[in-house]
Design a protein around this motif. Sequence first.
Motif, PDB file in Angstrom:
ATOM      1  N   GLY A 145       0.803  -1.212   0.000  1.00 59.29           N
ATOM      2  CA  GLY A 145       0.000   0.000   0.000  1.00 59.29           C
ATOM      3  C   GLY A 145       0.835   1.260   0.000  1.00 59.29           C
ATOM      4  N   GLY A 188       0.892   3.591  -3.241  1.00 57.92           N
ATOM      5  CA  GLY A 188       0.068   4.765  -3.021  1.00 57.92           C
ATOM      6  C   GLY A 188       0.417   5.937  -3.927  1.00 57.92           C
ATOM      7  N   TRP A 228      -3.701   7.558  -3.544  1.00 60.64           N
ATOM      8  CA  TRP A 228      -4.056   7.070  -2.214  1.00 60.64           C
ATOM      9  C   TRP A 228      -5.541   6.720  -2.099  1.00 60.64           C
ATOM     10  CZ3 TRP A 228      -0.216   5.554   0.628  1.00 60.64           C
ATOM     11  CH2 TRP A 228       1.025   6.164   0.499  1.00 60.64           C
ATOM     12  N   SER A 229      -6.345   7.173  -3.039  1.00 59.04           N
ATOM     13  CA  SER A 229      -7.761   6.820  -3.020  1.00 59.04           C
ATOM     14  C   SER A 229      -8.069   5.574  -3.841  1.00 59.04           C
ATOM     15  CB  SER A 229      -8.603   7.993  -3.545  1.00 59.04           C
ATOM     16  OG  SER A 229      -8.230   8.336  -4.876  1.00 59.04           O
ATOM     17  N   SER A 230      -7.030   4.988  -4.447  1.00 64.26           N
ATOM     18  CA  SER A 230      -7.224   3.764  -5.229  1.00 64.26           C
ATOM     19  C   SER A 230      -7.766   2.650  -4.349  1.00 64.26           C
ATOM     20  CB  SER A 230      -5.901   3.339  -5.868  1.00 64.26           C
ATOM     21  OG  SER A 230      -5.942   2.009  -6.320  1.00 64.26           O
ATOM     22  N   ALA A 231      -8.681   1.856  -4.891  1.00 62.23           N
ATOM     23  CA  ALA A 231      -9.282   0.758  -4.118  1.00 62.23           C
ATOM     24  C   ALA A 231      -8.220  -0.241  -3.669  1.00 62.23           C
ATOM     25  CB  ALA A 231     -10.357   0.063  -4.961  1.00 62.23           C
ATOM     26  N   LEU A 272      -6.114   1.387  -0.782  1.00 59.32           N
ATOM     27  CA  LEU A 272      -6.888   1.477   0.456  1.00 59.32           C
ATOM     28  C   LEU A 272      -7.109   0.091   1.074  1.00 59.32           C
ATOM     29  CD1 LEU A 272      -9.583   4.138  -0.522  1.00 59.32           C
ATOM     30  CD2 LEU A 272      -7.629   4.445   1.016  1.00 59.32           C
ATOM     31  N   LEU A 311      -3.748  -1.102   2.634  1.00 53.83           N
ATOM     32  CA  LEU A 311      -3.424  -0.401   3.879  1.00 53.83           C
ATOM     33  C   LEU A 311      -4.346  -0.837   5.015  1.00 53.83           C
ATOM     34  CD1 LEU A 311      -2.743   3.207   2.536  1.00 53.83           C
ATOM     35  CD2 LEU A 311      -1.055   1.532   3.323  1.00 53.83           C
ATOM     36  N   ALA A 312      -5.625  -0.983   4.705  1.00 54.86           N
ATOM     37  CA  ALA A 312      -6.576  -1.417   5.740  1.00 54.86           C
ATOM     38  C   ALA A 312      -6.273  -2.835   6.193  1.00 54.86           C
ATOM     39  CB  ALA A 312      -8.001  -1.329   5.201  1.00 54.86           C
TER      40      ALA A 312
END
Length: 471
Positions: free
Chosen positions: A201, A205, A210-213, A216, A219-220
């Motif tokens: 991630g 990023g 950073w908003s890429s599915a 995200l 990272l989650a």
Amino acid sequence: MCASVTFIAIADGAITTVALPSIARQFGLTTAALDGVVVVYPVCLAMAIPASAWLVERFGGKRVLLTALTAFLGSSLLCGAAADLPQLIACRAVQGLSAGVLFPASAALLFATFDAFEQVRIARYMIIPQQIAPAAAPVLGGLLVDQLSWRWVFYVNLPVGVPVVLFGVLFLAEHRGHRPGRFDLTGLLLSAAGLGAAMFGVSEGPNRGWSSAAVLAALALGAVLLTAAVVYQLRTAEPLLRLRLFADRLFRDTNLINLVGLIPILGAMYLGPLFLQQAQGRTALESGTGTFPEAFGVLLTVQVAGVLYARVGPRIIVGCGLAGVSAVLVLFAQCDEDTGLWTFRAYMFLLGVAMGGVFMPTTVASLANIARGDLAQASTLNTVVRQTGGALAPAAVTTVLVLGTPAGAAAEPPLGAYQSAYYVLAVIAAVTAVFAFTLPDGPARAAAAAGSRNRAAQAARNVPRDGVRKA
């Protein structure tokens, strides 16, 4: 031997990028399609690190180091012989797994062999490959690609590494910590998967957004798995990663300094070539020669820091070093399109002078309170922290550049974005410097002073009254 291993592993991580355009032409792909070749290395490296301490304690540092190095060299050979992209990525993954064991194993052997006073002296030499490798790798890679083929950026590891393996087999002494318990498979799965997801991630990023599915989700997933790994291993009698070592304040604080302090340091190293080539329109050769003086500054300061370490302690050295980094980054923020190359080189040299006060003192001080049997575990945790900080640095820089580029503007960020990035890095360095001045470095100074006294006493015992040294 540890210096050679460090040089090979660091250089390999930096040299591959130079060969990407040539590899793309060979396989009929775009350079962007080769992203996996670059990303798979740090991801697999992060995944292998958690198991390294247990392997060293179970099988011995010498055996693990030589096995990992042999696997690294073998996968380098296979990378160079790869017939297509999937083969190259698979072999590159083995390289990363091997490197993830190499770094902690070599550090554990090194610090188990020498006392605190000697560690300071050894660190002054170990900084040489750490600085020369990333600076020389792009130049060497360019020569190999232009004169021979992209395959030689991988083959070149063999003439350097094979003699190191032979030397290790013949002369390297064995070391083991305390006998480990049963292998913590659950801890490995949680920590390796968590580190791998988080590293993916952070690495992707800046490229995917950073908003890429995918970013995200990675990272989650990494955050969840790493949290579960921490909870599980704190409740386990024989964890794969001995996180309880962070209960020692000196070990914890030095690692925190490394985690956050590496962001402005390595961020500046990442930002420099971008500024020279994109903001000033300079060539790749000018970019390389513009950033190279940093290595000379580091080498100079490390020698001075080694002499002062036992006298003033790592707290003053590290705090002043980070404060210097912050000040030099402010100078960089004043650069514009008209700033001369020699001015930029002078700033890079000053940055290296300041950086040299951070690397060695934090590494040596982090182990001052660590029992000899826990050195492999401590080295592994140090490596995890450094790799994380190293991944966060370019991610932070790229994020600031993207935010500083107006929507719909050209692909390259404007000058103001680069200046803002330098200011952000300067603030991070300044905050870390303030924290460094609170470092409880008494045990570190005491350990270094005790080692110095022991060496002096031993030398005195070997010299009789007539002044002739005993055989």
